[in-house]
Design a protein around this motif. Structure first.
Motif, PDB file in Angstrom:
ATOM      1  N   GLY A   1      10.930  60.635 121.718  1.00 18.26           N
ATOM      2  CA  GLY A   1      10.028  61.763 121.900  1.00 18.26           C
ATOM      3  C   GLY A   1       8.714  61.597 121.161  1.00 18.26           C
ATOM      4  N   GLU A   2       7.909  62.634 121.173  1.00 23.12           N
ATOM      5  CA  GLU A   2       6.599  62.586 120.515  1.00 23.12           C
ATOM      6  C   GLU A   2       6.723  62.372 119.015  1.00 23.12           C
ATOM      7  OE1 GLU A   2       2.728  62.104 120.612  1.00 23.12           O
ATOM      8  OE2 GLU A   2       3.821  62.644 122.440  1.00 23.12           O
ATOM      9  N   ALA A   3       7.820  62.828 118.424  1.00 21.27           N
ATOM     10  CA  ALA A   3       7.988  62.703 116.974  1.00 21.27           C
ATOM     11  C   ALA A   3       8.278  61.285 116.520  1.00 21.27           C
ATOM     12  CB  ALA A   3       9.108  63.633 116.495  1.00 21.27           C
ATOM     13  N   GLN A   4       8.578  60.370 117.444  1.00 27.09           N
ATOM     14  CA  GLN A   4       8.960  59.003 117.056  1.00 27.09           C
ATOM     15  C   GLN A   4       7.901  58.352 116.172  1.00 27.09           C
ATOM     16  OE1 GLN A   4       8.378  55.871 120.370  1.00 27.09           O
ATOM     17  NE2 GLN A   4       8.479  57.768 121.563  1.00 27.09           N
ATOM     18  N   HIS A   5       6.627  58.619 116.439  1.00 27.62           N
ATOM     19  CA  HIS A   5       5.548  57.945 115.717  1.00 27.62           C
ATOM     20  C   HIS A   5       5.372  58.521 114.314  1.00 27.62           C
ATOM     21  CE1 HIS A   5       4.635  56.129 119.573  1.00 27.62           C
ATOM     22  NE2 HIS A   5       4.676  57.349 120.102  1.00 27.62           N
ATOM     23  N   ALA A   6       5.414  59.847 114.186  1.00 25.22           N
ATOM     24  CA  ALA A   6       5.282  60.473 112.868  1.00 25.22           C
ATOM     25  C   ALA A   6       6.486  60.156 111.991  1.00 25.22           C
ATOM     26  CB  ALA A   6       5.109  61.985 113.024  1.00 25.22           C
ATOM     27  N   VAL A   7       7.671  60.093 112.598  1.00 24.50           N
ATOM     28  CA  VAL A   7       8.888  59.791 111.833  1.00 24.50           C
ATOM     29  C   VAL A   7       8.902  58.328 111.394  1.00 24.50           C
ATOM     30  CG1 VAL A   7      11.401  59.587 111.988  1.00 24.50           C
ATOM     31  CG2 VAL A   7      10.266  61.635 112.857  1.00 24.50           C
ATOM     32  N   SER A   8       8.556  57.414 112.294  1.00 25.37           N
ATOM     33  CA  SER A   8       8.596  55.987 111.943  1.00 25.37           C
ATOM     34  C   SER A   8       7.578  55.624 110.867  1.00 25.37           C
ATOM     35  CB  SER A   8       8.368  55.124 113.190  1.00 25.37           C
ATOM     36  OG  SER A   8       7.065  55.330 113.713  1.00 25.37           O
ATOM     37  N   SER A   9       6.473  56.384 110.805  1.00 26.72           N
ATOM     38  CA  SER A   9       5.461  56.121 109.781  1.00 26.72           C
ATOM     39  C   SER A   9       5.803  56.758 108.437  1.00 26.72           C
ATOM     40  CB  SER A   9       4.104  56.653 110.252  1.00 26.72           C
ATOM     41  OG  SER A   9       4.097  58.080 110.259  1.00 26.72           O
ATOM     42  N   GLY A  10       6.855  57.572 108.410  1.00 26.60           N
ATOM     43  CA  GLY A  10       7.237  58.248 107.182  1.00 26.60           C
ATOM     44  C   GLY A  10       6.520  59.563 106.957  1.00 26.60           C
ATOM     45  N   GLY A  11       5.689  59.979 107.887  1.00 28.33           N
ATOM     46  CA  GLY A  11       4.924  61.210 107.720  1.00 28.33           C
ATOM     47  C   GLY A  11       5.693  62.473 108.060  1.00 28.33           C
ATOM     48  N   LEU A  12       6.826  62.319 108.759  1.00 27.82           N
ATOM     49  CA  LEU A  12       7.636  63.473 109.162  1.00 27.82           C
ATOM     50  C   LEU A  12       9.101  63.109 109.012  1.00 27.82           C
ATOM     51  CD1 LEU A  12       7.692  66.339 110.563  1.00 27.82           C
ATOM     52  CD2 LEU A  12       7.929  65.089 112.727  1.00 27.82           C
ATOM     53  N   ALA A  13       9.845  63.955 108.325  1.00 32.77           N
ATOM     54  CA  ALA A  13      11.280  63.732 108.166  1.00 32.77           C
ATOM     55  C   ALA A  13      12.017  64.332 109.356  1.00 32.77           C
ATOM     56  CB  ALA A  13      11.779  64.365 106.877  1.00 32.77           C
ATOM     57  N   ASP A  14      13.024  63.616 109.859  1.00 32.92           N
ATOM     58  CA  ASP A  14      13.756  64.173 110.991  1.00 32.92           C
ATOM     59  C   ASP A  14      14.439  65.485 110.631  1.00 32.92           C
ATOM     60  OD1 ASP A  14      15.699  63.079 109.353  1.00 32.92           O
ATOM     61  OD2 ASP A  14      16.522  61.725 110.869  1.00 32.92           O
ATOM     62  N   SER A  15      14.734  65.680 109.341  1.00 31.40           N
ATOM     63  CA  SER A  15      15.360  66.926 108.895  1.00 31.40           C
ATOM     64  C   SER A  15      14.426  68.123 109.004  1.00 31.40           C
ATOM     65  CB  SER A  15      15.838  66.787 107.446  1.00 31.40           C
ATOM     66  OG  SER A  15      14.755  66.486 106.581  1.00 31.40           O
ATOM     67  N   ALA A  16      13.124  67.852 109.142  1.00 30.88           N
ATOM     68  CA  ALA A  16      12.141  68.936 109.263  1.00 30.88           C
ATOM     69  C   ALA A  16      11.981  69.422 110.695  1.00 30.88           C
ATOM     70  CB  ALA A  16      10.785  68.474 108.733  1.00 30.88           C
ATOM     71  N   ILE A  17      12.566  68.710 111.655  1.00 30.30           N
ATOM     72  CA  ILE A  17      12.436  69.079 113.068  1.00 30.30           C
ATOM     73  C   ILE A  17      13.520  70.088 113.426  1.00 30.30           C
ATOM     74  CG2 ILE A  17      12.400  68.209 115.426  1.00 30.30           C
ATOM     75  CD1 ILE A  17      11.597  65.471 114.271  1.00 30.30           C
ATOM     76  N   VAL A  18      13.117  71.183 114.065  1.00 32.29           N
ATOM     77  CA  VAL A  18      14.023  72.304 114.321  1.00 32.29           C
ATOM     78  C   VAL A  18      14.448  72.328 115.784  1.00 32.29           C
ATOM     79  CG1 VAL A  18      14.293  74.818 114.211  1.00 32.29           C
ATOM     80  CG2 VAL A  18      12.809  73.639 112.550  1.00 32.29           C
ATOM     81  N   PRO A  19      15.744  72.320 116.078  1.00 32.56           N
ATOM     82  CA  PRO A  19      16.174  72.530 117.469  1.00 32.56           C
ATOM     83  C   PRO A  19      15.725  73.911 117.941  1.00 32.56           C
ATOM     84  CG  PRO A  19      17.998  71.755 116.110  1.00 32.56           C
ATOM     85  CD  PRO A  19      16.886  72.127 115.171  1.00 32.56           C
ATOM     86  N   ILE A  20      15.092  73.977 119.088  1.00 34.27           N
ATOM     87  CA  ILE A  20      14.610  75.279 119.552  1.00 34.27           C
ATOM     88  C   ILE A  20      15.769  76.228 119.828  1.00 34.27           C
ATOM     89  CG2 ILE A  20      14.526  74.748 122.022  1.00 34.27           C
ATOM     90  CD1 ILE A  20      11.786  76.303 121.999  1.00 34.27           C
ATOM     91  N   GLY A  21      16.954  75.678 120.031  1.00 36.82           N
ATOM     92  CA  GLY A  21      18.127  76.529 120.190  1.00 36.82           C
ATOM     93  C   GLY A  21      18.382  77.399 118.981  1.00 36.82           C
ATOM     94  N   ASP A  22      17.982  76.935 117.790  1.00 38.86           N
ATOM     95  CA  ASP A  22      18.141  77.752 116.588  1.00 38.86           C
ATOM     96  C   ASP A  22      17.265  79.002 116.654  1.00 38.86           C
ATOM     97  OD1 ASP A  22      19.966  76.027 115.509  1.00 38.86           O
ATOM     98  OD2 ASP A  22      18.576  75.086 114.088  1.00 38.86           O
ATOM     99  N   VAL A  23      16.083  78.870 117.249  1.00 41.63           N
ATOM    100  CA  VAL A  23      15.199  80.030 117.422  1.00 41.63           C
ATOM    101  C   VAL A  23      15.781  80.973 118.475  1.00 41.63           C
ATOM    102  CG1 VAL A  23      12.844  80.780 117.944  1.00 41.63           C
ATOM    103  CG2 VAL A  23      13.231  78.571 116.821  1.00 41.63           C
ATOM    104  N   ILE A  24      16.249  80.400 119.572  1.00 39.13           N
ATOM    105  CA  ILE A  24      16.850  81.196 120.649  1.00 39.13           C
ATOM    106  C   ILE A  24      18.046  81.983 120.138  1.00 39.13           C
ATOM    107  CG2 ILE A  24      18.105  81.015 122.847  1.00 39.13           C
ATOM    108  CD1 ILE A  24      16.309  78.490 123.387  1.00 39.13           C
ATOM    109  N   ASN A  25      18.855  81.355 119.278  1.00 36.80           N
ATOM    110  CA  ASN A  25      20.060  82.005 118.753  1.00 36.80           C
ATOM    111  C   ASN A  25      19.787  82.937 117.586  1.00 36.80           C
ATOM    112  OD1 ASN A  25      21.590  80.548 120.603  1.00 36.80           O
ATOM    113  ND2 ASN A  25      22.043  78.890 119.164  1.00 36.80           N
ATOM    114  N   GLY A  26      18.537  82.984 117.120  1.00 41.81           N
ATOM    115  CA  GLY A  26      18.197  83.855 116.000  1.00 41.81           C
ATOM    116  C   GLY A  26      18.504  83.259 114.640  1.00 41.81           C
TER     117      GLY A  26
END
Length: 334
Positions: A264-289
């Protein structure tokens, strides 16, 4: 009695649901409801995708693969086979070509073969529109489109139903394709303007990127506070639509984290170390409240729509059920 039931089950026909029938029986609202529900089920652990197979054929510049999964909540099991043929438009065909196979989760028996081209477009649009419904500012007025290919019209129609937009702005590498987006705006009674990318970002409150780019089309310095971005084109290793710095300065949501960080789009930010995969939120968590979603009007939110197999399966299930109920499916006894 049991023998009679078994014989009856064995005689159940295989259903064939054509592209034309899919268009007739699956609406944008149907796709939104199905995709939103399965994202919620995924976040609860009630539905899951299997590893994606996606390869370059070495022929016709095509990418081909399989997406599959199981929705235990909706009892939907199957796979989508297909890919991307960039030369198809010149042949009068859509570049994306796919077919969905659905199986009975109780027996493994093949239930239906369902045309996947329309469903791929409508489920992809449903995904971005779900993100807009849950993450965009309530007062968003201008929507920007980056890309004017086949899927752009589906994207825009679905998005316009989520907020009271007052204007459509768009950019495409080939400006001659922009009338496709303009026509949707006109049908909705909205003004349309073709802009350069930096000017588009200065105006747009919501931006959808739907291209097959392999380099950033949007830069961080162009993105204003409070923007919601739905990145819908990156679904393969190496593809890229936006500057990784945008993700680093955004709250990032996705359909599935495992795909977001690999294809996905996050592959580049994650591979460079600029974004941790743990910081990415499944949108289902928002849908479920379970996650608040947007926390302020100034927050930049980004949805990494990688396209999961379950999206295809749940809309194909709608098509199968509707076509069967309305007598629109072809039946074959195997």
């Amino acid at each position: 009695m049991d023998g009679a039931k078994n014989a009856e089950a064995a005689d159940l026909p295989l259903l064939i649901v054509s592209e034309e029938v899919c268009e007739a029986v699956v609406s944008r609202a149907d796709a939104f409801t199905a995709v939103e529900a399965v994202f919620g089920a995924m976040a609860k652990g009630d539905a899951w995708n299997f590893p994606v197979v996606r390869e370059a054929l070495g022929h016709a510049d095509a990418l081909y693969g399989f997406k599959s999964g199981f929705d235990r909540a909706g009892l939907t099991l199957g796979l989508k086979s297909g890919g991307y043929w960039p030369g198809n438009m010149a042949k009068g065909l859509t570049n994306h070509q796919s077919t969905v196979a659905l199986f009975d989760p109780d027996t493994g028996r093949l239930q239906a073969i369902v045309g996947g081209n329309y469903l791929t477009a409508v489920r992809t649009a449903a995904s971005s529109s779900v993100s807009i419904a849950h993450l965009a500012r309530k007062d968003a007025k201008v929507i920007g489109m980056i890309g004017a290919g086949h899927q752009s019209a589906f994207q825009l129609r679905a998005a316009l139903e989520q907020r009271s937009f007052e204007k459509v702005v768009a950019w495409n590498p080939d400006p001659s394709m922009l009338p496709r987006v303009e026509a949707v705006a006109k049908d909705a009674g909205l003004p349309f303007e073709a802009l350069e990318r930096d000017a588009l970002c200065a105006e747009a409150d919501v931006i959808i990127t739907i291209t097959s780019a392999f380099e950033p089309l949007l830069m961080r310095k162009w993105i204003k506070p409070g923007t919601h971005i739905a990145c819908m084109g990156t679904d393969t290793k190496g593809k890229q639509e936006v500057d990784p710095a945008i993700l680093m300065d955004s709250t990032v949501f996705t359909d599935e984290v495992a795909q977001s960080v690999t294809i996905g789009e996050a592959q580049h930010a994650v591979s460079s170390g600029g974004l941790a995969d743990s910081a990415i939120v499944p949108i289902g968590d928002v849908i479920n409240g379970d996650h608040p979603g947007r926390s302020s009007d100034n927050e930049i939110t980004l949805f990494d729509g990688t396209g999961v197999g379950l999206q295809d399966l749940v809309v194909a299930r709608v098509a199968m059920d509707r076509a069967r109920a309305e007598g629109r499916a072809q039946s074959i006894i195997l």
